[in-house]
Motif scaffolding. Structure first.
Motif, short mmCIF file in Angstrom:
data_model
loop_
_atom_site.label_atom_id
_atom_site.label_comp_id
_atom_site.label_asym_id
_atom_site.label_seq_id
_atom_site.Cartn_x
_atom_site.Cartn_y
_atom_site.Cartn_z
N UNK A 84 7.55 98.57 116.11
CA UNK A 84 7.93 99.81 115.42
C UNK A 84 8.66 100.77 116.35
N UNK A 85 8.12 101.00 117.54
CA UNK A 85 8.73 101.97 118.45
C UNK A 85 10.13 101.56 118.89
N UNK A 86 10.39 100.27 118.98
CA UNK A 86 11.72 99.79 119.35
C UNK A 86 12.70 99.87 118.18
N UNK A 87 12.21 99.67 116.98
CA UNK A 87 13.08 99.69 115.80
C UNK A 87 13.38 101.10 115.30
N UNK A 89 14.25 106.76 105.73
CA UNK A 89 13.36 107.82 105.27
C UNK A 89 12.04 107.79 106.05
N UNK A 90 11.48 108.95 106.38
CA UNK A 90 10.23 109.00 107.17
C UNK A 90 9.12 108.15 106.55
N UNK A 91 8.50 107.35 107.37
CA UNK A 91 7.37 106.53 106.93
C UNK A 91 7.75 105.21 106.29
N UNK A 92 8.99 105.04 105.88
CA UNK A 92 9.38 103.81 105.17
C UNK A 92 9.42 102.59 106.08
N UNK A 93 9.81 102.77 107.34
CA UNK A 93 9.83 101.62 108.25
C UNK A 93 8.43 101.06 108.42
N UNK A 94 7.46 101.93 108.68
CA UNK A 94 6.08 101.46 108.88
C UNK A 94 5.55 100.81 107.60
N UNK A 95 5.83 101.40 106.46
CA UNK A 95 5.40 100.83 105.19
C UNK A 95 5.98 99.42 105.00
N UNK A 96 7.30 99.29 105.26
CA UNK A 96 7.98 98.01 105.10
C UNK A 96 7.41 96.98 106.09
N UNK A 97 7.20 97.40 107.33
CA UNK A 97 6.65 96.49 108.33
C UNK A 97 5.26 96.00 107.94
N UNK A 98 4.43 96.91 107.45
CA UNK A 98 3.07 96.51 107.03
C UNK A 98 3.11 95.51 105.89
#
Length: 64
Positions: free
Chosen positions: A30-33, A52-61
C-alpha cells in the motif's frame, strides 16, 4: 476449492529482474502504491477510481 492461481503457482511465487518484481500483492504494498494513484486520468478505464481517499486500501483488501 483451490484457486486457479494456486493450482499453477506455489506460495512465494515471484519473477524478478533488475528492473521489476512480479508477485502477488501484499498488504505492505500500500505505501509503495499510494503515491502513484492520484492522477484521476489513470483510472478512466478501470472499474474503480482508486485516486479517491480510502479506495486503494478497499480495493487491495478485496483483491487479496
Amino acid at each position: 476449492m483451490e484457486s486457479t492461481f494456486r493450482q499453477f503457482f506455489s506460495d512465494g511465487f515471484m519473477l524478478e529482474t533488475s528492473r521489476v518484481i512480479i508477485r502477488p500483492m501484499q498488504a505492505d504494498d500500500h505505501d509503495s502504491l499510494e503515491p502513484l494513484i492520484h492522477d484521476t486520468d489513470l483510472w478512466t478505464w478501470f472499474r474503480e477510481d482508486l485516486s479517491q481517499p480510502g479506495e486503494l486500501m478497499k480495493w487491495m483488501n478485496e483483491a487479496m
